[in-house]
Design a protein around this motif. Structure first.
Motif, PDB file in Angstrom:
ATOM      1  N   VAL A 114       0.854  -1.400  -0.006  1.00 27.73           N
ATOM      2  CA  VAL A 114      -0.153  -0.026   0.018  1.00 27.73           C
ATOM      3  C   VAL A 114       0.669   1.126  -0.044  1.00 27.73           C
ATOM      4  O   VAL A 114       0.703   2.237  -0.740  1.00 27.73           O
ATOM      5  CB  VAL A 114      -0.951  -0.066   1.160  1.00 27.73           C
ATOM      6  N   ILE A 115       1.858   1.133   0.791  1.00 28.18           N
ATOM      7  CA  ILE A 115       2.774   2.400   0.965  1.00 28.18           C
ATOM      8  C   ILE A 115       3.640   2.615  -0.277  1.00 28.18           C
ATOM      9  O   ILE A 115       3.511   3.887  -0.560  1.00 28.18           O
ATOM     10  CB  ILE A 115       3.610   2.367   2.069  1.00 28.18           C
ATOM     11  N   VAL A 116       3.912   1.681  -1.069  1.00 26.72           N
ATOM     12  CA  VAL A 116       4.603   1.834  -2.384  1.00 26.72           C
ATOM     13  C   VAL A 116       3.526   2.250  -3.410  1.00 26.72           C
ATOM     14  O   VAL A 116       3.775   2.951  -4.309  1.00 26.72           O
ATOM     15  CB  VAL A 116       5.328   0.415  -2.879  1.00 26.72           C
ATOM     16  N   GLY A 117       2.561   1.606  -3.048  1.00 30.82           N
ATOM     17  CA  GLY A 117       1.420   2.258  -4.251  1.00 30.82           C
ATOM     18  C   GLY A 117       1.397   3.573  -4.304  1.00 30.82           C
ATOM     19  O   GLY A 117       1.105   4.446  -5.140  1.00 30.82           O
ATOM     20  N   PHE A 118       1.029   4.297  -2.917  1.00 30.03           N
ATOM     21  CA  PHE A 118       0.919   5.843  -2.546  1.00 30.03           C
ATOM     22  C   PHE A 118       2.093   6.512  -3.173  1.00 30.03           C
ATOM     23  O   PHE A 118       1.904   7.590  -3.916  1.00 30.03           O
ATOM     24  CB  PHE A 118       0.778   6.039  -0.918  1.00 30.03           C
ATOM     25  N   ILE A 119       3.364   6.046  -2.978  1.00 35.12           N
ATOM     26  CA  ILE A 119       4.559   6.646  -3.596  1.00 35.12           C
ATOM     27  C   ILE A 119       4.486   6.826  -4.965  1.00 35.12           C
ATOM     28  O   ILE A 119       4.975   7.809  -5.699  1.00 35.12           O
ATOM     29  CB  ILE A 119       5.755   6.023  -3.043  1.00 35.12           C
ATOM     30  N   LEU A 120       4.195   5.420  -5.697  1.00 37.75           N
ATOM     31  CA  LEU A 120       3.921   5.348  -7.115  1.00 37.75           C
ATOM     32  C   LEU A 120       2.946   6.395  -7.600  1.00 37.75           C
ATOM     33  O   LEU A 120       3.387   7.105  -8.853  1.00 37.75           O
ATOM     34  CB  LEU A 120       3.651   4.057  -7.502  1.00 37.75           C
ATOM     35  N   ASN A 121       1.833   6.633  -6.972  1.00 41.46           N
ATOM     36  CA  ASN A 121       0.981   7.584  -7.545  1.00 41.46           C
ATOM     37  C   ASN A 121       1.257   8.814  -7.101  1.00 41.46           C
ATOM     38  O   ASN A 121       0.943   9.552  -8.464  1.00 41.46           O
ATOM     39  CB  ASN A 121      -0.234   7.298  -6.546  1.00 41.46           C
ATOM     40  N   THR A 122       2.010   9.206  -6.415  1.00 42.62           N
ATOM     41  CA  THR A 122       2.455  10.717  -6.191  1.00 42.62           C
ATOM     42  C   THR A 122       3.632  10.776  -7.496  1.00 42.62           C
ATOM     43  O   THR A 122       3.848  11.860  -7.675  1.00 42.62           O
ATOM     44  CB  THR A 122       3.166  10.921  -4.977  1.00 42.62           C
ATOM     45  N   LEU A 123       4.302   9.801  -7.794  1.00 43.67           N
ATOM     46  CA  LEU A 123       5.341  10.107  -8.747  1.00 43.67           C
ATOM     47  C   LEU A 123       4.852   9.698 -10.455  1.00 43.67           C
ATOM     48  O   LEU A 123       5.521   9.966 -11.217  1.00 43.67           O
ATOM     49  CB  LEU A 123       6.552   8.974  -8.688  1.00 43.67           C
ATOM     50  N   GLY A 154       3.368   0.806 -14.203  1.00 41.68           N
ATOM     51  CA  GLY A 154       3.177   1.429 -15.262  1.00 41.68           C
ATOM     52  C   GLY A 154       2.585   2.985 -14.963  1.00 41.68           C
ATOM     53  O   GLY A 154       2.609   3.344 -14.007  1.00 41.68           O
ATOM     54  N   THR A 155       2.553   3.892 -16.195  1.00 42.46           N
ATOM     55  CA  THR A 155       2.236   5.011 -15.963  1.00 42.46           C
ATOM     56  C   THR A 155       0.767   4.995 -15.658  1.00 42.46           C
ATOM     57  O   THR A 155      -0.051   4.205 -15.713  1.00 42.46           O
ATOM     58  CB  THR A 155       2.641   5.998 -17.199  1.00 42.46           C
ATOM     59  N   LEU A 156       0.179   6.358 -15.049  1.00 43.84           N
ATOM     60  CA  LEU A 156      -1.137   6.631 -14.815  1.00 43.84           C
ATOM     61  C   LEU A 156      -2.124   6.322 -16.124  1.00 43.84           C
ATOM     62  O   LEU A 156      -3.304   5.912 -16.038  1.00 43.84           O
ATOM     63  CB  LEU A 156      -1.591   8.063 -14.149  1.00 43.84           C
ATOM     64  N   ASN A 157      -1.488   6.791 -17.246  1.00 42.75           N
ATOM     65  CA  ASN A 157      -2.028   6.828 -18.714  1.00 42.75           C
ATOM     66  C   ASN A 157      -2.481   5.541 -18.924  1.00 42.75           C
ATOM     67  O   ASN A 157      -3.615   5.065 -19.580  1.00 42.75           O
ATOM     68  CB  ASN A 157      -1.187   7.556 -19.652  1.00 42.75           C
ATOM     69  N   GLU A 158      -1.317   4.462 -18.833  1.00 46.61           N
ATOM     70  CA  GLU A 158      -1.467   3.070 -18.988  1.00 46.61           C
ATOM     71  C   GLU A 158      -2.772   2.622 -18.395  1.00 46.61           C
ATOM     72  O   GLU A 158      -3.499   1.593 -18.571  1.00 46.61           O
ATOM     73  CB  GLU A 158      -0.161   2.243 -18.749  1.00 46.61           C
TER      74      GLU A 158
END
Length: 141
Positions: free
Chosen positions: A82-91, A106-110
């Protein structure tokens, strides 16, 4: 060699030809009737015996706490995910479904594109299975 027993435990002692049960809290053996065990003071005085007792206690504790360790590791792994998911989302990244199976990054667009594909496939399936849709039950001639 004498065996190590914890204080307060009940054990069977071999006294000449008879077996007698002695409770450590109630009866302490006399000098003539000394049991085949070490006292706490003897264990602490001898570093080798102290180490053996510590190892025995650790082995007992480890076998009892194995399920607790497994569940704790699973909880830590889930929170890490979950924590890595939040970090990925902010990046600007996210977890996405990997075409070969599993999960990837992957990217948010993908991720949005994959969600759009899933939504469109669900609506197509709904239209094909509803009886009011055009062409349902009609055979081409």
């Amino acid at each position: 060699m004498r065996q190590i027993y914890p204080r307060g435990s009940t054990r069977l002692l071999m006294n000449k030809d008879t077996e007698t049960e002695i409770d450590n809290n109630e009866q302490t053996p006399t000098k003539n009737d000394e049991p085949d065990t070490y006292s706490w003071e003897e264990l602490q005085a001898d570093p080798e015996l102290s180490q053996l007792e510590r190892n025995a206690a650790t082995q007992r504790r480890n076998s009892m706490l194995l399920p607790q360790r497994i569940s704790k590791a699973a909880g830590v792994l889930a929170w890490g995910f979950v924590i890595v998911g939040f970090i990925l989302n902010t990046l600007g990244y996210a977890y996405i479904a990997d075409p070969s199976g599993g999960i990837g990054i992957g990217t948010l667009n993908e991720r949005d594109f994959q969600r759009e594909l899933v939504r469109s496939s669900r609506t197509v399936e709904k239209l094909d299975t509803t009886p009011n849709s055009i062409g349902y039950g009609v055979q081409n001639k």
